[in-house]
Motif scaffolding. Structure first.
Motif, short mmCIF file in Angstrom:
data_model
loop_
_atom_site.label_atom_id
_atom_site.label_comp_id
_atom_site.label_asym_id
_atom_site.label_seq_id
_atom_site.Cartn_x
_atom_site.Cartn_y
_atom_site.Cartn_z
N ASN A 1 -54.35 -6.77 -16.88
CA ASN A 1 -53.05 -6.17 -16.57
C ASN A 1 -52.67 -5.07 -17.56
O ASN A 1 -51.98 -4.11 -17.20
N LYS A 2 -53.13 -5.20 -18.81
CA LYS A 2 -52.88 -4.12 -19.78
C LYS A 2 -53.59 -2.84 -19.35
O LYS A 2 -53.07 -1.74 -19.49
N LEU A 3 -54.80 -3.03 -18.79
CA LEU A 3 -55.57 -1.87 -18.32
C LEU A 3 -54.89 -1.22 -17.12
O LEU A 3 -54.73 0.01 -17.08
N THR A 4 -54.46 -2.04 -16.13
CA THR A 4 -53.82 -1.46 -14.94
C THR A 4 -52.48 -0.81 -15.30
O THR A 4 -52.10 0.21 -14.73
N TYR A 5 -51.79 -1.39 -16.31
CA TYR A 5 -50.50 -0.81 -16.71
C TYR A 5 -50.71 0.53 -17.42
O TYR A 5 -49.97 1.49 -17.19
N SER A 6 -51.75 0.59 -18.26
CA SER A 6 -52.00 1.84 -18.99
C SER A 6 -52.51 2.93 -18.05
O SER A 6 -52.25 4.12 -18.25
N LEU A 7 -53.23 2.54 -16.96
CA LEU A 7 -53.77 3.54 -16.04
C LEU A 7 -52.79 3.93 -14.94
O LEU A 7 -52.66 5.10 -14.59
N PHE A 8 -52.10 2.89 -14.36
CA PHE A 8 -51.26 3.15 -13.18
C PHE A 8 -49.78 2.79 -13.38
O PHE A 8 -48.96 2.99 -12.48
N GLY A 9 -49.46 2.20 -14.53
CA GLY A 9 -48.07 1.83 -14.80
C GLY A 9 -47.61 0.59 -14.04
O GLY A 9 -46.41 0.42 -13.84
N VAL A 10 -48.55 -0.25 -13.56
CA VAL A 10 -48.17 -1.46 -12.83
C VAL A 10 -48.94 -2.67 -13.39
O VAL A 10 -50.02 -2.52 -13.97
N THR A 11 -48.33 -3.84 -13.22
CA THR A 11 -49.04 -5.08 -13.53
C THR A 11 -49.19 -5.88 -12.24
O THR A 11 -48.36 -5.77 -11.33
N ILE A 12 -50.25 -6.65 -12.15
CA ILE A 12 -50.56 -7.39 -10.92
C ILE A 12 -50.30 -8.89 -11.15
O ILE A 12 -50.86 -9.46 -12.08
N PRO A 13 -49.44 -9.49 -10.32
CA PRO A 13 -49.14 -10.94 -10.49
C PRO A 13 -50.26 -11.80 -9.91
O PRO A 13 -50.10 -12.43 -8.86
N TRP A 14 -51.38 -11.86 -10.60
CA TRP A 14 -52.57 -12.52 -10.06
C TRP A 14 -52.32 -13.98 -9.66
O TRP A 14 -52.88 -14.45 -8.67
N PHE A 15 -51.54 -14.70 -10.44
CA PHE A 15 -51.39 -16.13 -10.16
C PHE A 15 -49.99 -16.51 -9.65
O PHE A 15 -49.74 -17.68 -9.36
N SER A 16 -49.09 -15.54 -9.54
CA SER A 16 -47.73 -15.89 -9.09
C SER A 16 -47.44 -15.41 -7.67
O SER A 16 -46.42 -15.79 -7.10
N GLN A 17 -48.31 -14.58 -7.10
CA GLN A 17 -48.14 -14.17 -5.70
C GLN A 17 -49.15 -14.97 -4.87
O GLN A 17 -50.34 -15.03 -5.24
N PRO A 18 -48.72 -15.66 -3.78
CA PRO A 18 -49.60 -16.61 -3.09
C PRO A 18 -50.98 -16.08 -2.72
O PRO A 18 -52.00 -16.67 -3.06
#
Length: 291
Positions: free
Chosen positions: A134-151
């Motif tokens: 998520n640090k990588l996606t945030y630094s590249l695209f400005g977003v974090t992905i809720p891998w375990f909290s979205q069904p």
């Protein structure tokens, strides 16, 4: 002649008796006890009482059971295509490797023999909201992905973890199928002007059918036995979307102290699993001839 035959019979029975006793104790007794429990109401402490098919009736009226059925087929939609394609790519890549082939095989098998608890912890850290992915996606695209909290993402994440574990094992099964395909078939196809795509669809895929069916059967059976990864990482959430058959059996048997209901669930789970395997074999399995 009769004495010799009698000696052979005694020798045969003496050898097979060990296996028969072992099977009766460690397979036959638990199997019979499973059916007895499935038709009983018991909580480990009070006397067991026969309720016949009440556990099965209660099971089919249980919303949690149908949630688990949906979860399992949802997991299959992600897991089976992913593991099949990646294992096939791994097997095809192995056929091109000339040096250190054994090293690559063993490297991928390390994942298969690794502890489910250990790699579940590693992946949970990797996919965490403040983890490196998520640090990588945030630094590249400005977003974090809720891998375990979205069904759906939670199911996808667990599918990816289990795929990583089984690529090497399934890949080796497919590799053993690939190396048995006669090379002269490819040479004959080349003489007829067939390109790589045609050779793959017309030769490789049809002749790989026994290995593909084997991998599919193993993968389908696996989806009904998942426990460690969702239990440790999501606990069956979010909203029970990663709740599996094994988790439901465990919860009912050892947390709700209802082994009868858990046994009924285990029998139904096995029947659904067998049904899926038989259906897959009917639809996909073909007789293969190299002549």
């Amino acid at each position: 002649m009769k004495t010799l035959k009698r000696r052979e019979n005694i020798k045969g029975w003496s050898i097979s008796t060990v296996y028969l006793v072992y099977t009766a104790i460690f397979w036959g007794y638990p199997f019979v006890w499973l059916f007895v429990l499935a038709m009983s109401k018991w909580n480990f402490l009070t006397p067991r009482r026969f309720t016949w098919f009440n556990n099965f009736i209660k099971l089919f009226m249980d919303d949690e059971f149908w949630r688990v059925v949906i979860n399992t087929f949802n997991f299959m939609l992600y897991f089976i295509p992913m593991v099949l394609v990646l294992s096939l790519l791994f097997a095809m890549a192995l056929t091109k490797v000339k040096y250190f082939k054994t090293f690559f095989m063993l490297s991928f098998l390390v994942a298969y023999v690794s502890s489910g608890v250990a790699y579940s912890i590693i992946f949970s850290k990797l996919f965490a909201i403040n983890g490196p992915l998520n640090k990588l996606t945030y630094s590249l695209f400005g977003v974090t992905i809720p891998w375990f909290s979205q069904p759906q993402l939670a199911i996808l994440s667990i599918s990816m973890m289990i795929t990583w574990k089984f690529i090497g094992y399934y890949g080796l099964i497919l590799y053993s199928g690939l190396v048995t395909i006669p090379k002269n078939l490819y040479e004959a196809a080349e003489l007829d002007g067939a390109n790589r795509w045609v050779k793959f669809w017309k030769i490789t895929l049809p002749l790989l059918n026994p290995s593909l069916v084997m991998v599919l059967v193993l993968a389908i059976s696996l989806t009904f036995g998942i426990f460690t990864e969702p239990y440790l990482i999501t606990g069956g959430g979010p909203m029970k979307h990663t709740y599996t058959f094994m988790m439901m059996i465990y919860t009912n048997a050892f947390q709700k102290l209802n082994p009868g209901y858990a046994s009924a669930l285990a029998i139904v789970t096995a029947l659904i699993s067998f049904g899926c395997v038989i259906l897959t074999r009917k639809l996909i399995e073909r007789e293969v001839s190299y002549s």
